[in-house]
Design a protein around this motif. Structure first.
Motif, mmCIF file in Angstrom:
data_model
loop_
_atom_site.group_PDB
_atom_site.id
_atom_site.type_symbol
_atom_site.label_atom_id
_atom_site.label_comp_id
_atom_site.label_asym_id
_atom_site.label_seq_id
_atom_site.Cartn_x
_atom_site.Cartn_y
_atom_site.Cartn_z
ATOM 1 N N CYS A 116 -5.093 -10.593 -6.585
ATOM 2 C CA CYS A 116 -4.849 -10.047 -5.254
ATOM 3 C C CYS A 116 -5.719 -8.807 -5.063
ATOM 4 O O CYS A 116 -5.578 -7.825 -5.804
ATOM 5 C CB CYS A 116 -3.380 -9.672 -5.085
ATOM 6 N N VAL A 117 -6.608 -8.862 -4.091
ATOM 7 C CA VAL A 117 -7.433 -7.706 -3.740
ATOM 8 C C VAL A 117 -6.735 -7.028 -2.569
ATOM 9 O O VAL A 117 -6.672 -7.573 -1.465
ATOM 10 C CB VAL A 117 -8.863 -8.126 -3.373
ATOM 11 N N ALA A 118 -6.185 -5.855 -2.822
ATOM 12 C CA ALA A 118 -5.307 -5.209 -1.856
ATOM 13 C C ALA A 118 -5.749 -3.773 -1.615
ATOM 14 O O ALA A 118 -6.646 -3.250 -2.278
ATOM 15 C CB ALA A 118 -3.859 -5.246 -2.351
ATOM 16 N N GLY A 119 -5.094 -3.140 -0.655
ATOM 17 C CA GLY A 119 -5.403 -1.759 -0.323
ATOM 18 C C GLY A 119 -5.039 -1.488 1.118
ATOM 19 O O GLY A 119 -4.614 -2.383 1.857
ATOM 20 N N LEU A 120 -5.207 -0.253 1.529
ATOM 21 C CA LEU A 120 -4.921 0.109 2.907
ATOM 22 C C LEU A 120 -5.916 -0.568 3.844
ATOM 23 O O LEU A 120 -6.979 -1.032 3.424
ATOM 24 C CB LEU A 120 -4.995 1.626 3.078
ATOM 25 N N ALA A 121 -5.565 -0.625 5.121
ATOM 26 C CA ALA A 121 -6.477 -1.179 6.115
ATOM 27 C C ALA A 121 -7.798 -0.419 6.080
ATOM 28 O O ALA A 121 -7.823 0.801 5.888
ATOM 29 C CB ALA A 121 -5.849 -1.089 7.505
ATOM 30 N N ALA A 122 -8.906 -1.150 6.235
ATOM 31 C CA ALA A 122 -10.268 -0.595 6.251
ATOM 32 C C ALA A 122 -10.727 -0.097 4.886
ATOM 33 O O ALA A 122 -11.706 0.638 4.786
ATOM 34 C CB ALA A 122 -10.396 0.525 7.286
#
Length: 323
Positions: A138-144
């Protein structure tokens, strides 16, 4: 350049021959002008694989019978990482032949052979990713934060497909992939349904292709829970977190708004996520790596590969295969 060194497995003649052959291949490729950075990373992978897979390799050997026949007869098959490692070695050996042949030919014939050698190094790299990557990433993070860019690059490097929460969301809304989802598509109930479907898509892709890259924000705990509960394989997903300084995230969000991009990554959404996460995305489990996406993408993939290679080298069970 060498993949040899001290290894935890008991040396055997066939293992020593493999190490010797690998060293000769890597040194020859370096001498004939193969891309040095890519070659260095493949050498690091090979060293890690020999360390982590050495016991299984010493036990099974590399013959087709030892690797394939047990699978067909219902016995214990060779591990997927070992098979991928041996395929990477085969591709490197063929690349060496192409580069050597290129030195013997003039003009376009030599150039064509060199290009073929580079292509085979790419094949070796894809098998290296197959050996080192978990089934679901899963490649995740905050928007942008650059998730989609990193997910796409990783999928291309590993020969995997990407399943995206944005694509699932627009499909559920009856929109074309490039159309903007409406705000109602981001409500709590609909978002949970999106992540259940995303998990099912990920499980199908992993079953079909041997692995998958998931590109999603996972902005709510309920989204994470829905994704993990929807399929056994997604409950064991591992995480790569993309991040950038808040000012960079806001700048990217404004640029996307001007370009008419998905409102799910607009300035107001980014600002709300920064406030809610106190500036940093927290994965449900310790991530494999946190990537600063202000850096070049090849450097980010190299960082991830280094982390995974180190893990491959040290994750050995009593039977000698990665756990």
């Amino acid at each position: 350049m060498s993949a040899a060194g001290s290894h935890s497995f008991e040396p055997t003649d066939r293992a020593e021959r493999l190490v010797s052959s690998l060293d000769e291949t890597l040194n020859t490729l370096a001498a004939v002008g193969a891309p040095p950075r890519r070659l260095a990373e493949l050498a690091r992978f090979c060293h890690a694989a020999l360390e982590g897979l050495g016991p299984e390799l010493a036990q099974r050997g590399t013959s087709r019978e030892n690797l394939s026949v047990p699978r067909m007869r219902g016995g214990d098959p060779a591990s997927e990482p070992l098979l991928a490692f041996l395929c990477a070695l085969r591709a490197l050996s063929r690349a060496k032949i192409e580069f050597l042949r290129a030195t013997q030919l003039a003009g376009t014939a030599g150039d064509d052979r060199s290009m073929r050698g580079v292509e085979l190094i790419g094949v070796a790299e894809r098998f290296a990713w197959c050996a080192r990557l978990p089934s679901v990433v899963c490649v995740a993070g905050l928007a942008a934060s650059g998730k989609s860019t990193v997910a796409g690059a990783l999928a291309a490097a590993a020969g995997r497909s990407v399943v995206s929460s944005d694509r699932v969301r627009t499909r559920r809304a009856g929109l074309d992939p490039d159309e903007r989802a409406v705000h109602s598509s981001y409500g709590d109930e609909e978002s949970r349904a999106v992540y259940v479907e995303l998990a099912q898509c990920a499980a199908d892709a992993a079953d079909r292709d041997g692995g998958v890259i998931v590109d999603a924000t996972f902005r709510r705990t309920s989204d994470v829970d829905a994704f993990a509960a929807a399929a056994p394989i997604t409950s064991a997903a591992e995480w790569v977190v993309c991040e950038a300084p808040p000012a960079v995230l806001i700048q990217r969000a404004h640029a996307r708004e001007v370009a008419g991009a998905d409102p799910g990554s607009g300035p107001s959404v980014v600002a709300a996520e920064l406030a809610g996460h106190r500036g940093r995305f927290v994965a449900p489990v310790a991530p494999l790596v946190r990537l600063d996406t202000t850096r070049p993408v090849p450097d980010l993939l190299s960082d991830l590969a280094g982390v995974l290679d180190a893990r491959l080298a040290r994750q050995i069970t009593d039977e000698g295969t990665p756990s």
